[in-house]
Design a protein around this motif. Structure first.
Motif, short mmCIF file in Angstrom:
data_model
loop_
_atom_site.label_atom_id
_atom_site.label_comp_id
_atom_site.label_asym_id
_atom_site.label_seq_id
_atom_site.Cartn_x
_atom_site.Cartn_y
_atom_site.Cartn_z
N THR A 1 1.72 7.63 -16.44
CA THR A 1 0.95 8.27 -15.39
C THR A 1 -0.50 7.80 -15.47
O THR A 1 -1.10 7.82 -16.56
N PHE A 2 -1.04 7.33 -14.34
CA PHE A 2 -2.38 6.74 -14.32
C PHE A 2 -3.21 7.38 -13.20
O PHE A 2 -2.87 7.22 -12.02
N PRO A 3 -4.31 8.06 -13.51
CA PRO A 3 -5.30 8.36 -12.47
C PRO A 3 -5.97 7.03 -12.08
O PRO A 3 -6.53 6.34 -12.94
N VAL A 4 -5.86 6.66 -10.83
CA VAL A 4 -6.41 5.37 -10.38
C VAL A 4 -7.87 5.59 -10.02
O VAL A 4 -8.20 6.15 -8.97
N LEU B 1 -8.36 10.25 -4.57
CA LEU B 1 -8.18 10.38 -6.02
C LEU B 1 -6.69 10.30 -6.36
O LEU B 1 -6.08 11.26 -6.85
N PRO B 2 -6.08 9.15 -6.09
CA PRO B 2 -4.63 9.06 -6.31
C PRO B 2 -4.27 8.98 -7.80
O PRO B 2 -5.01 8.41 -8.60
N THR B 3 -3.13 9.55 -8.13
CA THR B 3 -2.54 9.43 -9.48
C THR B 3 -1.21 8.72 -9.32
O THR B 3 -0.32 9.19 -8.60
N GLN C 1 12.42 0.32 -11.75
CA GLN C 1 11.11 0.94 -11.86
C GLN C 1 10.82 1.72 -10.58
O GLN C 1 10.96 1.18 -9.47
N MET C 2 10.48 2.98 -10.74
CA MET C 2 10.09 3.82 -9.61
C MET C 2 8.58 4.03 -9.65
O MET C 2 8.04 4.44 -10.68
N ILE C 3 7.93 3.75 -8.53
CA ILE C 3 6.48 3.94 -8.43
C ILE C 3 6.22 4.96 -7.34
O ILE C 3 6.76 4.85 -6.22
N THR C 4 5.38 5.94 -7.64
CA THR C 4 5.06 6.97 -6.66
C THR C 4 3.62 7.44 -6.88
O THR C 4 2.98 7.07 -7.88
N LEU C 5 3.10 8.21 -5.95
CA LEU C 5 1.80 8.87 -6.12
C LEU C 5 2.03 10.36 -6.28
O LEU C 5 2.83 10.97 -5.55
N LEU C 6 1.33 10.94 -7.24
CA LEU C 6 1.46 12.37 -7.51
C LEU C 6 0.38 13.20 -6.81
O LEU C 6 0.55 14.41 -6.62
N THR C 7 -0.72 12.55 -6.44
CA THR C 7 -1.82 13.25 -5.78
C THR C 7 -2.24 12.46 -4.54
O THR C 7 -2.01 11.25 -4.45
N PRO C 8 -2.86 13.14 -3.55
CA PRO C 8 -3.22 12.46 -2.30
C PRO C 8 -4.19 11.31 -2.51
O PRO C 8 -5.00 11.30 -3.43
N THR D 1 0.84 -1.19 0.00
CA THR D 1 0.00 0.00 0.00
C THR D 1 0.87 1.24 0.00
O THR D 1 1.80 1.38 0.81
N LEU D 2 0.60 2.16 -0.93
CA LEU D 2 1.26 3.46 -1.00
C LEU D 2 0.22 4.50 -0.59
O LEU D 2 -0.90 4.54 -1.15
N SER D 3 0.56 5.32 0.38
CA SER D 3 -0.37 6.32 0.89
C SER D 3 0.26 7.71 0.84
O SER D 3 1.43 7.88 1.19
N TYR D 4 -0.55 8.68 0.41
CA TYR D 4 -0.06 10.06 0.25
C TYR D 4 -1.07 10.97 0.92
O TYR D 4 -2.20 11.15 0.45
N ALA D 5 -0.68 11.56 2.07
CA ALA D 5 -1.54 12.49 2.79
C ALA D 5 -1.25 13.91 2.32
O ALA D 5 -0.11 14.27 2.01
N GLU D 6 -2.31 14.71 2.26
CA GLU D 6 -2.17 16.11 1.86
C GLU D 6 -1.11 16.80 2.72
O GLU D 6 -1.14 16.73 3.95
N GLY D 7 -0.11 17.42 2.07
CA GLY D 7 0.95 18.12 2.77
C GLY D 7 2.09 17.24 3.23
O GLY D 7 3.11 17.73 3.71
N GLY D 8 1.94 15.92 3.10
CA GLY D 8 2.99 15.01 3.52
C GLY D 8 3.89 14.60 2.37
O GLY D 8 3.71 15.01 1.22
N PRO D 9 4.89 13.77 2.65
CA PRO D 9 5.79 13.30 1.59
C PRO D 9 5.10 12.27 0.69
O PRO D 9 4.26 11.49 1.14
N ALA D 10 5.45 12.29 -0.57
CA ALA D 10 4.90 11.30 -1.50
C ALA D 10 5.56 9.95 -1.24
O ALA D 10 6.76 9.87 -0.95
N PRO D 11 4.79 8.87 -1.33
CA PRO D 11 5.38 7.54 -1.18
C PRO D 11 6.16 7.17 -2.46
O PRO D 11 5.70 7.44 -3.57
N VAL D 12 7.31 6.56 -2.27
CA VAL D 12 8.14 6.16 -3.42
C VAL D 12 8.71 4.78 -3.14
O VAL D 12 9.24 4.53 -2.05
#
Length: 634
Positions: A126-129, A93-95, A147-154, A59-70
């Motif tokens: 880039t994929f809007p999930v 609405l993760p991307t 391969q690097m996987i990250t989230l661009l949006t919370p 699970t990759l989680s991205y909270a508003e204002g926090g660091p992006a998961p990578v």
């Protein structure tokens, strides 16, 4: 008689080892990461993606204002294909962004390079999930180990699996048509890395290339069919793989005759009148686009075709391409000046380095000489004796002109061109030896000069230092591969093997490992713009099969062939070389008193001439298993 093993057996008959352990290709097409390089931010259960258990998840989680998961994943080797992600749950609405790189050093959020020849031009997806299920990447990413996987949006995304579906040919123990094994593991690794690099550049039928099997230049970049690159990668195909990839690539180039040979112009012309051939065809678009590149990349069409016919005996295809051979040789001949040398301009003088060489460039003239002699060989095989005679006469005149006007007695090598004198260039002098423009004595002399003046810790330089003004210095894997061929052809076996050990050995020790590079920069570090899986760097496989195993056709398609092993400093070697009649198998070794034993299997329908190292030559060897014992060689 104990015959050399065929590919299905794996182990050499005298127990030297198993060639299958050196194979670089993956065993299956659906590939999972083999390890996690690093994580940052909120990444839970990262190693789940490296297990075979699809019930486990990350699970990759991205909270508003926090660091992006990578998370950075490692596939264990350079692979290529389409990426997919199995999404089992999401929130918000993760991307998701996935980026790709051949080396860890060059990996970034946008990958390692922007490829102008790719359908998307990008090294990331880039994929809007928006839902659970499988997300598919937008296209083939031709080469990537990391391969690097990250989230661009919370939001959060839970993945049960990430995979790459391998889209090149799989050169496994069951599919390889030839193999090689010797007493030197570096040479063994170089052979299989060369073959695997070509695997990554084999574009299977389907999609934009339709029914064609195409041979590309670089798995990452340019993913295009380049005539000059096939001259170097085709020989490795003949050593181990299906030659249909060369045939179809020639066919694609041959379907687009041109009118001019200027840099990257659309190839538009007719085969009915003299004219150049395209240098590159881009299959990664809806309608494959072919473009001109230069005079040399036009003329090289003939040597590429001739080598294909030499190793396959496909006279039907040779006849189909005959009009293109005639037109390109006629057009190139029209570019000769009063000295009898072809001249290039600022618009058609690009060489393999994408440098401009105007005037009487030595390498360009040597390519034309090879085209004339190879064209004459094709003409004779097709029964077109008048054309064969005319082209041999033209080749003899050109050879005299090159030796008269481009040889530099002061440096003891050929100059770069009539206007660039005194520098020592690898390409001009390697091809002078390879093509026979330099006689055997002169070939040995100039190859000795190259061995001394181009020396570098990681191989051979493109130019002796200091490099001439305007010429970028590098270690060219293609030109060093041709120098290996020239050394072997001149009997300089130890020098050739030493160059493979240093230049290809260096690449094999670096990230990503297991593939041959486009070049080795002077820093030793491959930048993201250059390919770590470039097919023109694959010549060691062909060189080792043709000279260390010693198996080469003497008539088109191996009706007759030679078996003439060149041991150098090796104590044994074994392998198979594919022919239209079945494989030629060989196993040679040096025993007590430096006495060589050669076991060879000659396939039905062929006749061989066998030369024992340091011993006699036996002509008229008929199909079957044969053992020959040489005299003491030391």
């Amino acid at each position: 008689m104990v015959a050399a093993s065929g590919p299905a057996l794996g182990v050499t008959p005298d127990g030297h080892g198993d060639w299958r352990t050196f194979i670089e290709a993956p065993a299956t097409r659906d590939l999972s990461p083999t390890g996690v390089v690093s994580t940052s931010g909120n990444v839970r259960n990262a190693t789940a993606l490296t297990t075979a258990d699809d019930t486990d998840s990350i699970t990759l989680s991205y909270a508003e204002g926090g660091p992006a998961p990578v998370i950075v994943l490692d596939y264990g080797k350079n692979v290529g294909g389409t990426t997919s992600f199995d999404v089992v749950s999401k929130s918000g609405l993760p991307t998701l962004r996935s980026s790709y790189s051949e080396t860890l050093k060059n990996l970034s959020e946008t990958g390692d390079y922007t490829n102008q020849f790719s359908p998307t031009t990008l090294r990331y997806d880039t994929f809007p999930v928006t839902r659970v299920g499988t997300i598919q990447g937008s296209g083939i990413q031709g080469a990537e180990r990391y391969q690097m996987i990250t989230l661009l949006t919370p939001g959060s995304v839970t993945l049960s699996r990430v995979r790459i579906h391998f889209t090149g040919e799989l050169g496994t123990a069951d599919t390889l048509r030839g193999h090689f094994l010797s007493s030197d593991d570096t040479l063994n690794r170089a052979w299989y890395a060369s073959v695997y690099t070509v695997n990554l550049n084999q574009m299977m039928p389907g999609g934009s290339n339709g029914p064609l099997h195409l041979l590309l230049d670089g798995a990452k970049r340019d993913r295009s069919v380049w005539s000059g690159d096939i001259l170097a990668s085709g020989p490795t195909v003949y050593a181990a793989l299906d030659p249909v990839y060369v045939r179809d690539s020639i066919q694609l180039l041959g379907e687009h005759p041109a009118t001019v040979a200027d840099y990257l112009l659309p190839a538009v012309g007719t085969s009915a009148v003299p004219g150049p051939m395209p240098g590159v065809c881009q299959p990664n678009v809806e309608t494959p686009a072919c473009m001109t590149f230069s005079m040399s990349y036009s003329t090289v069409f003939v040597p590429v075709l001739a080598d294909y016919v030499r190793y396959t005996g496909d006279m039907t295809f040779a006849a189909e391409q005959w009009a293109n051979v005639v037109r390109v040789l006629a057009w190139t001949g029209q570019q000769r000046d009063a000295k009898g040398l072809i001249t290039t301009t600022s618009t058609n003088g690009k060489d393999w380095k994408v440098d401009d060489h105007t005037g009487e460039a030595t390498w360009n003239n040597l390519i034309y000489y090879a085209a004339l002699t190879d064209g004459a060989e094709l003409a004779s095989a097709l029964g077109r004796d008048a054309a064969a005679s005319a082209w041999r006469t033209q080749a003899a005149a050109l050879r005299t002109a090159i030796n008269t006007h481009l040889w530099n007695p002061t440096t003891g090598v050929y100059d770069i061109s009539d206007s660039s004198n005194g520098a020592i260039a690898q390409d001009a002098n390697t091809f002078a030896a390879l093509t026979g423009v330099a006689d055997p004595v002169r070939s040995t002399q100039i190859l000795g000069v190259l061995d001394k003046r181009l020396q570098h810790a990681r191989g051979h330089l493109a130019y002796a230092e200091p490099a001439p003004a305007g010429e970028g210095q590098q270690l060219s894997t293609m030109m060093s591969g041709w120098e290996v061929m020239a050394d072997l052809d001149a009997g300089r076996t130890t020098a050739a093997l030493d160059l493979i050990r240093r230049e290809w050995g260096y690449m094999l020790r670096q990230d990503p490992g297991g593939t041959t590079w486009e070049n080795i920069p002077m820093t030793g570090d491959l930048d993201g713009a250059h390919s770590a899986a470039h097919s023109w760097g694959s010549l060691p496989a062909a060189a080792l099969s043709r000279y260390v195993l010693g198996i080469r056709p003497t008539t088109p398609g191996f009706d007759t062939f030679v078996v003439a092993p060149q041991p150098g400093d090796l104590s044994w070697a074994a392998g198979d070389v594919p022919t239209p009649y079945g494989p030629v198998s060989i196993n040679w070794s040096q025993g007590a008193g430096c006495r060589y034993t050669v076991d060879v299997t000659v396939p039905p329908g062929t006749t061989a001439t066998v030369s024992i190292p340091g011993g006699k030559t036996i002509s008229g060897v008929t199909p079957g298993d044969h053992r020959y014992m040489g005299q003491p060689a030391c």
